[in-house]
Design a protein around this motif. Structure first.
Motif, PDB file in Angstrom:
ATOM      1  N   VAL A 113      -1.461   0.575 -11.629  1.00 42.91           N
ATOM      2  CA  VAL A 113      -2.659   0.360 -10.815  1.00 42.91           C
ATOM      3  C   VAL A 113      -2.268  -0.297  -9.489  1.00 42.91           C
ATOM      4  O   VAL A 113      -2.746   0.082  -8.419  1.00 42.91           O
ATOM      5  CB  VAL A 113      -3.679  -0.509 -11.575  1.00 42.91           C
ATOM      6  CG1 VAL A 113      -4.892  -0.796 -10.704  1.00 42.91           C
ATOM      7  CG2 VAL A 113      -4.093   0.186 -12.855  1.00 42.91           C
ATOM      8  N   SER A 114      -1.347  -1.261  -9.575  1.00 46.16           N
ATOM      9  CA  SER A 114      -0.881  -1.921  -8.351  1.00 46.16           C
ATOM     10  C   SER A 114      -0.281  -0.903  -7.389  1.00 46.16           C
ATOM     11  O   SER A 114      -0.537  -0.938  -6.188  1.00 46.16           O
ATOM     12  CB  SER A 114       0.184  -2.971  -8.666  1.00 46.16           C
ATOM     13  OG  SER A 114      -0.260  -3.849  -9.650  1.00 46.16           O
ATOM     14  N   LEU A 115       0.510   0.005  -7.947  1.00 49.41           N
ATOM     15  CA  LEU A 115       1.154   0.997  -7.088  1.00 49.41           C
ATOM     16  C   LEU A 115       0.132   1.954  -6.484  1.00 49.41           C
ATOM     17  O   LEU A 115       0.197   2.295  -5.308  1.00 49.41           O
ATOM     18  CB  LEU A 115       2.189   1.795  -7.889  1.00 49.41           C
ATOM     19  CG  LEU A 115       3.398   1.016  -8.368  1.00 49.41           C
ATOM     20  CD1 LEU A 115       4.343   1.926  -9.120  1.00 49.41           C
ATOM     21  CD2 LEU A 115       4.133   0.399  -7.187  1.00 49.41           C
ATOM     22  N   VAL A 116      -0.832   2.379  -7.311  1.00 48.09           N
ATOM     23  CA  VAL A 116      -1.849   3.298  -6.809  1.00 48.09           C
ATOM     24  C   VAL A 116      -2.645   2.630  -5.692  1.00 48.09           C
ATOM     25  O   VAL A 116      -2.992   3.267  -4.700  1.00 48.09           O
ATOM     26  CB  VAL A 116      -2.775   3.745  -7.957  1.00 48.09           C
ATOM     27  CG1 VAL A 116      -3.972   4.489  -7.407  1.00 48.09           C
ATOM     28  CG2 VAL A 116      -2.011   4.619  -8.929  1.00 48.09           C
ATOM     29  N   ALA A 117      -2.889   1.328  -5.845  1.00 50.69           N
ATOM     30  CA  ALA A 117      -3.651   0.611  -4.823  1.00 50.69           C
ATOM     31  C   ALA A 117      -2.964   0.705  -3.462  1.00 50.69           C
ATOM     32  O   ALA A 117      -3.632   0.863  -2.437  1.00 50.69           O
ATOM     33  CB  ALA A 117      -3.832  -0.845  -5.223  1.00 50.69           C
ATOM     34  N   THR A 118      -1.647   0.634  -3.461  1.00 58.51           N
ATOM     35  CA  THR A 118      -0.955   0.726  -2.172  1.00 58.51           C
ATOM     36  C   THR A 118      -1.162   2.103  -1.549  1.00 58.51           C
ATOM     37  O   THR A 118      -1.321   2.226  -0.342  1.00 58.51           O
ATOM     38  CB  THR A 118       0.562   0.511  -2.336  1.00 58.51           C
ATOM     39  OG1 THR A 118       1.117   1.603  -3.049  1.00 58.51           O
ATOM     40  CG2 THR A 118       0.871  -0.776  -3.038  1.00 58.51           C
ATOM     41  N   SER A 119      -1.175   3.116  -2.395  1.00 61.90           N
ATOM     42  CA  SER A 119      -1.357   4.467  -1.869  1.00 61.90           C
ATOM     43  C   SER A 119      -2.788   4.649  -1.357  1.00 61.90           C
ATOM     44  O   SER A 119      -3.011   5.298  -0.334  1.00 61.90           O
ATOM     45  CB  SER A 119      -0.958   5.457  -2.953  1.00 61.90           C
ATOM     46  OG  SER A 119      -1.781   6.540  -2.984  1.00 61.90           O
ATOM     47  N   VAL A 120      -3.759   4.068  -2.056  1.00 61.50           N
ATOM     48  CA  VAL A 120      -5.144   4.116  -1.568  1.00 61.50           C
ATOM     49  C   VAL A 120      -5.228   3.412  -0.217  1.00 61.50           C
ATOM     50  O   VAL A 120      -5.803   3.927   0.740  1.00 61.50           O
ATOM     51  CB  VAL A 120      -6.103   3.445  -2.584  1.00 61.50           C
ATOM     52  CG1 VAL A 120      -7.491   3.290  -1.980  1.00 61.50           C
ATOM     53  CG2 VAL A 120      -6.159   4.250  -3.857  1.00 61.50           C
ATOM     54  N   TRP A 121      -4.630   2.246  -0.167  1.00 56.33           N
ATOM     55  CA  TRP A 121      -4.652   1.463   1.083  1.00 56.33           C
ATOM     56  C   TRP A 121      -4.085   2.274   2.239  1.00 56.33           C
ATOM     57  O   TRP A 121      -4.548   2.213   3.357  1.00 56.33           O
ATOM     58  CB  TRP A 121      -3.827   0.199   0.861  1.00 56.33           C
ATOM     59  CG  TRP A 121      -3.710  -0.675   2.057  1.00 56.33           C
ATOM     60  CD1 TRP A 121      -4.648  -1.567   2.510  1.00 56.33           C
ATOM     61  CD2 TRP A 121      -2.610  -0.777   2.956  1.00 56.33           C
ATOM     62  NE1 TRP A 121      -4.195  -2.197   3.619  1.00 56.33           N
ATOM     63  CE2 TRP A 121      -2.947  -1.741   3.929  1.00 56.33           C
ATOM     64  CE3 TRP A 121      -1.376  -0.148   3.046  1.00 56.33           C
ATOM     65  CZ2 TRP A 121      -2.090  -2.086   4.963  1.00 56.33           C
ATOM     66  CZ3 TRP A 121      -0.516  -0.490   4.072  1.00 56.33           C
ATOM     67  CH2 TRP A 121      -0.884  -1.449   5.018  1.00 56.33           C
ATOM     68  N   ARG A 122      -3.065   3.039   1.946  1.00 53.91           N
ATOM     69  CA  ARG A 122      -2.420   3.775   3.011  1.00 53.91           C
ATOM     70  C   ARG A 122      -3.237   4.967   3.479  1.00 53.91           C
ATOM     71  O   ARG A 122      -3.311   5.259   4.663  1.00 53.91           O
ATOM     72  CB  ARG A 122      -1.051   4.250   2.533  1.00 53.91           C
ATOM     73  CG  ARG A 122      -0.308   4.939   3.634  1.00 53.91           C
ATOM     74  CD  ARG A 122       1.127   5.184   3.299  1.00 53.91           C
ATOM     75  NE  ARG A 122       1.765   5.867   4.413  1.00 53.91           N
ATOM     76  CZ  ARG A 122       2.760   6.715   4.287  1.00 53.91           C
ATOM     77  NH1 ARG A 122       3.242   6.969   3.107  1.00 53.91           N
ATOM     78  NH2 ARG A 122       3.284   7.288   5.340  1.00 53.91           N
ATOM     79  N   TYR A 123      -3.836   5.688   2.541  1.00 53.85           N
ATOM     80  CA  TYR A 123      -4.402   6.984   2.917  1.00 53.85           C
ATOM     81  C   TYR A 123      -5.901   6.985   3.155  1.00 53.85           C
ATOM     82  O   TYR A 123      -6.424   7.952   3.686  1.00 53.85           O
ATOM     83  CB  TYR A 123      -4.057   8.033   1.856  1.00 53.85           C
ATOM     84  CG  TYR A 123      -2.600   8.402   1.879  1.00 53.85           C
ATOM     85  CD1 TYR A 123      -2.085   9.153   2.932  1.00 53.85           C
ATOM     86  CD2 TYR A 123      -1.728   7.993   0.880  1.00 53.85           C
ATOM     87  CE1 TYR A 123      -0.749   9.480   2.979  1.00 53.85           C
ATOM     88  CE2 TYR A 123      -0.386   8.320   0.923  1.00 53.85           C
ATOM     89  CZ  TYR A 123       0.094   9.070   1.974  1.00 53.85           C
ATOM     90  OH  TYR A 123       1.422   9.398   2.031  1.00 53.85           O
ATOM     91  N   PHE A 124      -6.618   5.927   2.764  1.00 54.23           N
ATOM     92  CA  PHE A 124      -8.078   6.030   2.899  1.00 54.23           C
ATOM     93  C   PHE A 124      -8.477   6.098   4.369  1.00 54.23           C
ATOM     94  O   PHE A 124      -9.446   6.771   4.723  1.00 54.23           O
ATOM     95  CB  PHE A 124      -8.791   4.888   2.157  1.00 54.23           C
ATOM     96  CG  PHE A 124      -8.962   3.624   2.944  1.00 54.23           C
ATOM     97  CD1 PHE A 124      -7.996   2.647   2.919  1.00 54.23           C
ATOM     98  CD2 PHE A 124     -10.102   3.406   3.712  1.00 54.23           C
ATOM     99  CE1 PHE A 124      -8.153   1.490   3.642  1.00 54.23           C
ATOM    100  CE2 PHE A 124     -10.269   2.241   4.434  1.00 54.23           C
ATOM    101  CZ  PHE A 124      -9.274   1.288   4.404  1.00 54.23           C
ATOM    102  N   GLY A 125      -7.720   5.438   5.240  1.00 57.82           N
ATOM    103  CA  GLY A 125      -8.025   5.465   6.669  1.00 57.82           C
ATOM    104  C   GLY A 125      -7.940   6.868   7.233  1.00 57.82           C
ATOM    105  O   GLY A 125      -8.792   7.300   8.010  1.00 57.82           O
ATOM    106  N   GLN A 126      -6.930   7.580   6.778  1.00 58.19           N
ATOM    107  CA  GLN A 126      -6.746   8.941   7.266  1.00 58.19           C
ATOM    108  C   GLN A 126      -7.902   9.827   6.806  1.00 58.19           C
ATOM    109  O   GLN A 126      -8.472  10.577   7.588  1.00 58.19           O
ATOM    110  CB  GLN A 126      -5.412   9.475   6.752  1.00 58.19           C
ATOM    111  CG  GLN A 126      -5.055  10.817   7.319  1.00 58.19           C
ATOM    112  CD  GLN A 126      -4.558  11.755   6.246  1.00 58.19           C
ATOM    113  OE1 GLN A 126      -4.655  11.463   5.054  1.00 58.19           O
ATOM    114  NE2 GLN A 126      -4.022  12.877   6.646  1.00 58.19           N
TER     115      GLN A 126
END
Lengths: 483, 334
Positions: free
Chosen positions: B176-189
């Motif tokens: 979940v921690s790892l997925v959160a980083t990916s969400v953080w990165r791509y939601f802006g795009q």
């Protein structure tokens, strides 16, 4: 008008095509240039023949001298060549060590231009470049099967001659020829902080796994330091545990390359605190007893150097190359020590020593570049002091060992023996097939031990049974005789 | 192709005449424009891909001899635990992508109305996408380290350190921690893409809707959502396929250890550490098939869910016309 436009467009297309073609044609134009170059040294060789006749005669037929024929500082000092060297020492490229050594080299050989290139992801990158053939002149040999050596690299000299010149000449030996010279060599032990061990009341260095675990426990009880820092997150630091298999764990330097692949049950417990079983058991026990860092998943390789220097870490299981980095990472360099691995086989502590990455010369290079590369490699080995400065075990037979190896007095230092002729690729095949990859990047299997011990998900015996199954399956698949 | 079909038909013209004619010039222009991109596409995409498919039938390393083994590599992909076991982790990433899409859609809707400092918010939220994935990995390694950034922030909020989990060590939550980083990165795009789509909606529609008394949520539901369904669908498909092939967070932050190895990380390990290039190629081909299937399923799903009002109306009228025609036919028959 339209026709003109069409013509212009087709012209543009043709030109882009010819641009692509240009990439190829530059190579062909280069070829004659190198031919010209080779003519020049031929003339040089002739002039040489007049002066030291005996020497030149030996060189003339081969074109490229062998390693033992080159006398550093005397031969080929007027040779002109540009050689490219790809290496993995990005840190030494950044701090100027490499450039300084090349400058020193150019004092003796002013016309040999060495172009170094530091490659960050060396292990993978170099393999890919190697397959292209056109990568330069000198590289550190990546993970290549020994049988393939001759396809990519120049045989530096016969093993017999090489063995008189350097230690670990057998590391890249195939069919009686040696293809590589290690730039430094390392011994396998444990880097530790003397002050922490003293504060914990450990006065005598542990010699067996039990003593070692007891020492770690003492550090935990009596000091604030982390007894054993695993460096789990970095990955390759876990693979470092493989280096103790064979010479250290079995007291037999033929085990790794000759017997391991044939062993039907290498992971059984011999019951006397030796063997591969007890080697990894140290790690499992240390983790299970809480003798490692609190959160192993976020360990920081760069940070750990300063930590052990300041006395926040008791010890780390790493090769001797790490010693210098730990020593130089802070003000307490004198506290850092290096000890043999705590395993005693039949009353003797064995230490495995072996060459690091080895210089090798591109078989496709021009004769001139081969000669220049040979000179450079021999100079680096004998005159550069690189090995000594890195705290390495000497590669040059006449070289001197740094002081850090004083704890190794009384231990038997051995280099792994080569594989039996015809079985050179056996261990590589076993490693790949079983996916355990001992000494070949098999970090995940050691990380698994840490995970299992920390979470209690698997017992140590389960893991060993699993490894045995993988090993035996690979032996069956490769049709290797196991006993 | 065009040249070949056209040439025999216009037999009366010579080649020179044909080249000067409109037809011939069309062909020239087409070829001239297409050849460069097609050549690049072929050389750098299809040729390596075909090579890789070829590799998957061999037992081979990067260098050295190859041995043809037929479909054995594919059989191995399906019989190994770690290959398909790793696909389970994709569920985490799929869950993450749904959160990500919902979040970005929500923010995009808000920001597409007049908001104070909207552009600054857009900039801040888009910024993570510009950070290099490797740098992000190192950032989050420290972010999640025990007692470092994240724990400190949570402690300010009143959490006790003892009650906080080990974000990367605890196998229950590390993915979940790892997925959160990916969400953080791509939601802006995603958000920027959504905003772009929402901007294209005719603003008169909002006015009309407001006059009819529609609130913001109703405007969203009946005006925005149907107008941007294409871009939503595209984003969902990209996110789901992206989560099947998740690589960076797992590889850079935890190097695939401790139960975080996704399919791609396993593939990388097999290809580069174990050097079983054939097996890894087979894994890649299998993943490609899985992604194909997933994409087709999603297409079908969206076709069902997003059947817009117009389509239904169109169907309805068509049905009604048919009915009337049938009735008329029956009458005529009588």
């Amino acid at each position: 008008m339209k026709l003109r436009k069409v013509l212009a467009l087709t012209l543009a297309a043709v030109m882009t095509m010819s641009l692509v073609a240009c990439g190829g044609s530059t190579e062909t134009t280069e070829a004659p240039a190198t031919e010209e170059k080779t003519e020049a040294p031929a003339a040089e060789a002739e002039t040489k023949e007049e002066a030291p006749a005996a020497e030149a005669e030996a060189e003339a037929p081969a074109g490229v001298p062998t390693y033992s024929q080159v006398v550093v500082g005397e031969d080929y000092t007027d040779l002109t060549a540009e050689i490219k060297w790809i290496h993995h020492k990005t840190d030494r490229a950044e701090d100027g060590t490499i450039d300084a050594m090349i400058a020193e080299f150019n004092k003796v050989y002013p016309n040999i231009t060495v172009v170094p290139e530091a490659v960050t992801d060396y292990a993978e990158d170099s393999l890919l470049r190697l397959s292209t053939g056109d990568w330069g002149d000198i590289m550190f040999i990546p993970a290549v099967d020994k049988a393939e050596l001759g396809n990519y690299f120049v045989a530096l000299d016969s093993y017999e001659n090489m063995d008189k010149e350097i230690n670990f000449a057998n590391q890249w030996e195939f069919g009686g020829q040696t293809y590589g010279v290690p730039y430094m060599a390392g011994a396998q032990g444990i880097v530790y902080n003397k002050a922490v061990f003293e504060a914990a009341g450990v006065t005598e260095l542990p010699k067996t796994p039990d003593e070692f675990i007891a020492a770690l426990q003492a550090i935990k009880d009596n000091t604030d330091a982390i007894p054993l820092y695993t460096n789990y997150a970095a990955g390759w630091t876990m693979g470092a545990w493989d280096a103790y298999i064979g010479t250290v764990s079995e007291g037999d330097n033929t085990y790794m390359n000759q017997k391991f692949a044939h062993d039907a049950d290498p992971f059984a417990d011999p019951g006397d605190g030796t063997g591969i079983y007890n080697l990894y058991k140290i790690l499992y026990d240390a983790v299970a007893n809480g003798l490692i860092e609190d959160d192993y998943t976020t360990t920081d390789w760069e940070g750990c150097k300063g930590m052990i220097n300041r006395g926040e870490i008791g010890c780390m299981v790493l090769g001797s190359w790490a010693f210098v980095q730990m020593r130089d990472a802070g003000e307490n360099g004198d506290d850092i020590g290096y000890m043999p691995f705590p395993m005693t086989v039949g009353g003797t502590q064995y230490v495995a020593a072996g060459g690091d990455y080895s210089f090798a010369i591109n078989v496709n290079a021009s004769d001139d570049n081969k000669t220049a590369s040979m000179v450079f490699i021999k100079w680096m080995t004998e005159k550069s002091n690189w090995c000594y400065n890195e705290g390495g075990y000497t590669v040059d037979k006449d070289g001197q060992n740094p002081d850090m190896y004083s704890a190794f007095d009384g231990c038997t230092v051995l280099g792994d023996a080569s594989a039996i002729a015809g079985e050179e690729t056996l261990l590589n095949d076993m490693n790949a097939e079983s996916e355990l990859s001992f000494n070949a990047g098999g970090n995940a299997k050691v990380q698994r031990i840490v995970e299992a011990a920390a979470t209690g998900s698997e017992s140590f015996d389960d893991i060993m049974a699993d490894w045995k199954a993988a090993w035996n399956d690979a032996q069956a698949y490769l049709e290797i005789e196991a006993n | 192709m065009a040249a070949m079909t056209k040439a025999p038909r216009a037999q009366k013209r010579t080649l020179g005449q044909w080249a000067k004619s409109r037809d011939g010039q069309k062909v020239f222009v087409m070829v001239a424009f297409m050849i460069v991109p097609l050549l690049l596409l072929f050389t750098f995409t299809y040729l390596p891909f075909a090579e890789m498919v070829g590799f998957s039938f061999y037992n081979m390393k990067y260098i050295g001899a190859r041995k043809f083994v037929g479909l054995r590599n594919y059989a191995r992909v399906f019989s190994r635990d770690d290959c398909f076991g790793a696909l389970k982790l994709s569920l985490y990433y799929m869950g993450g992508s749904i959160v990500q899409l919902a979040l970005s859609l929500y923010l995009a809707t808000i920001l597409s109305f007049k908001v104070k400092g909207g552009n600054i918010f857009k900039g801040f939220m888009f910024f993570p996408y510009l950070i290099n994935g490797i740098a992000m990995g190192f950032m989050f390694k420290f972010f999640y380290t025990r007692g470092f950034v994240f724990d400190t922030v949570l402690q300010w909020c009143g959490f006790e350190l003892e009650n906080l989990p080990y974000w990367l060590k605890d196998q229950r939550i590390n993915n979940v921690s790892l997925v959160a980083t990916s969400v953080w990165r791509y939601f802006g795009q995603n958000m920027v893409l959504f905003i772009g789509a929402i901007m294209s909606v005719d603003s008169e529609l909002y006015e009309a809707a407001m006059l009819d008394g529609a609130n913001r949520f109703q405007q969203f539901k009946y005006i925005i959502l149907p107008s941007i369904k294409t871009i939503i669908m595209l984003n969902v498909i990209l996110s789901i396929t992206g989560s099947l092939s998740a690589f960076e967070p797992s590889y850079v932050i935890s190097s695939g250890a401790n139960g975080t190895a996704t399919y791609f990380v396993v593939m990388h390990e097999i290809a580069h550490t174990q050097q079983k290039v054939g097996l890894a190629s087979a894994m890649a081909v299998v993943l490609l098939c899985i992604i194909f299937v997933a994409t087709i399923l999603q297409k079908l799903f969206f076709k069902y869910v997003f059947r817009s009002a117009e389509d239904e109306d169109f169907n309805a009228t068509a049905k009604r016309d048919k009915k009337l025609a049938r009735l008329a036919a029956r009458k005529a028959g009588k």
